[in-house]
Design a protein around this motif. Sequence first.
Motif, PDB file in Angstrom:
ATOM      1  N   GLN A 112      16.689 -55.059  17.922  1.00  0.00           N
ATOM      2  CA  GLN A 112      18.021 -55.621  17.758  1.00  0.00           C
ATOM      3  C   GLN A 112      19.129 -54.579  17.904  1.00  0.00           C
ATOM      4  O   GLN A 112      20.298 -54.848  17.593  1.00  0.00           O
ATOM      5  N   LEU A 113      18.738 -53.391  18.377  1.00  0.00           N
ATOM      6  CA  LEU A 113      19.713 -52.334  18.639  1.00  0.00           C
ATOM      7  C   LEU A 113      19.623 -51.907  20.100  1.00  0.00           C
ATOM      8  O   LEU A 113      18.535 -51.839  20.671  1.00  0.00           O
ATOM      9  N   TYR A 114      20.770 -51.600  20.669  1.00  0.00           N
ATOM     10  CA  TYR A 114      20.810 -51.063  22.034  1.00  0.00           C
ATOM     11  C   TYR A 114      21.657 -49.807  22.013  1.00  0.00           C
ATOM     12  O   TYR A 114      22.836 -49.845  21.641  1.00  0.00           O
ATOM     13  N   LEU A 115      21.050 -48.691  22.369  1.00  0.00           N
ATOM     14  CA  LEU A 115      21.790 -47.428  22.442  1.00  0.00           C
ATOM     15  C   LEU A 115      21.927 -47.007  23.904  1.00  0.00           C
ATOM     16  O   LEU A 115      21.002 -47.181  24.699  1.00  0.00           O
ATOM     17  N   SER A 116      23.094 -46.471  24.236  1.00  0.00           N
ATOM     18  CA  SER A 116      23.363 -46.095  25.617  1.00  0.00           C
ATOM     19  C   SER A 116      22.321 -45.102  26.118  1.00  0.00           C
ATOM     20  O   SER A 116      21.866 -44.233  25.380  1.00  0.00           O
ATOM     21  N   ARG A 117      21.950 -45.261  27.365  1.00  0.00           N
ATOM     22  CA  ARG A 117      20.956 -44.355  27.946  1.00  0.00           C
ATOM     23  C   ARG A 117      21.505 -42.939  28.062  1.00  0.00           C
ATOM     24  O   ARG A 117      20.746 -41.978  28.063  1.00  0.00           O
ATOM     25  N   VAL A 118      22.816 -42.819  28.207  1.00  0.00           N
ATOM     26  CA  VAL A 118      23.467 -41.507  28.118  1.00  0.00           C
ATOM     27  C   VAL A 118      23.615 -41.211  26.637  1.00  0.00           C
ATOM     28  O   VAL A 118      24.375 -41.870  25.924  1.00  0.00           O
ATOM     29  N   LYS A 119      22.892 -40.219  26.139  1.00  0.00           N
ATOM     30  CA  LYS A 119      22.847 -39.998  24.693  1.00  0.00           C
ATOM     31  C   LYS A 119      24.177 -39.505  24.135  1.00  0.00           C
ATOM     32  O   LYS A 119      24.561 -39.862  23.023  1.00  0.00           O
ATOM     33  N   GLU A 120      24.903 -38.688  24.862  1.00  0.00           N
ATOM     34  CA  GLU A 120      26.174 -38.161  24.371  1.00  0.00           C
ATOM     35  C   GLU A 120      27.281 -38.427  25.384  1.00  0.00           C
ATOM     36  O   GLU A 120      27.664 -37.532  26.138  1.00  0.00           O
ATOM     37  N   PRO A 121      27.837 -39.616  25.406  1.00  0.00           N
ATOM     38  CA  PRO A 121      28.899 -39.894  26.378  1.00  0.00           C
ATOM     39  C   PRO A 121      30.165 -39.072  26.163  1.00  0.00           C
ATOM     40  O   PRO A 121      30.885 -38.771  27.103  1.00  0.00           O
TER      41      PRO A 121
END
Length: 311
Positions: A28-37
Amino acid sequence: MPLPDFLIAGVPKAGTTALHAALVRHPQLYLSRVKEPKFFLSDGPPPRLGGPGDVQTYQEHVWRRADYEALFAPAPPGTLRGEATPFYLYDLDAHDRIQALVPDAKIILLLRDPVDRAHSNWTHLWNAGLEPEADFLTACRAEEQRKADGWADFWHYVSLGLYGRQVQHLYKVFPREQVLLLRYRDLKDAPAATLDRVCDFLGVPTGVLREIPRENVNRHVVEDNGVNRVLRGLLRAGGQFGHRFPVPLRLAARGPILTVLHRKQGARPVTKPQERAALLPLFVDDIALLQDVTGESYDDWLSVDRHARTR
């Protein structure tokens, strides 16, 4: 367009990468594939110059809003969107930028003993061949000049650890109930319970995540000798003056140089008692402020004895 519901906002070298890797596994979580935008670190393009390696890092910033929103477009319907940029806590202007764009965002902070954090930070850059000072304390004493010369935040070994003033400002911008304060050791010593705290804070089911993925711990021993000084000089020149060379050439050269630089392995470096004794006075007042602001005790950070601390 999609924007983040939560941010892992601090601090560098305190387990943010590990937490990011763990939360990615929650359905239920989605984190950006770029870890540190690093989107909230500027109002426009990032700087063009800086310290060793900074130019390449600046080129990786996701600073256009459309590009930032695109990071969250793949999120499945109904999931909470998030990202991890551990410099947001340190950059006080970032607090205001976050509040202006995503005022309801939940913010997760991981804090680590500031002396140990600084040493880990220096070790990271030393092993990467970018830190020119072979002595940790000398590098710390160079901080103010490096700031004046425009070196990026990751070089601010001492200032990054002044959490009291940073958290105090964050609490002026965001309600406390939107901020979750954790310790680095929470992840190390009680990962399942800590992940449940994070999930409960975010409002997603607990009991789903039980462990922290293994961190990519760097155990290279980079000695200060003639050969390594040449290699490190090449790496620093490639980062600082990288605009003179094509990107593919810089990337192709960096890998083999690091392979040779990292040819020796050994125990992970730790803070020496004399280093701790020298730096701790710089943090004492700020630790007291942190305790006042949060109502939590960080007295263990005030000990010079490593075994007396939970970090």
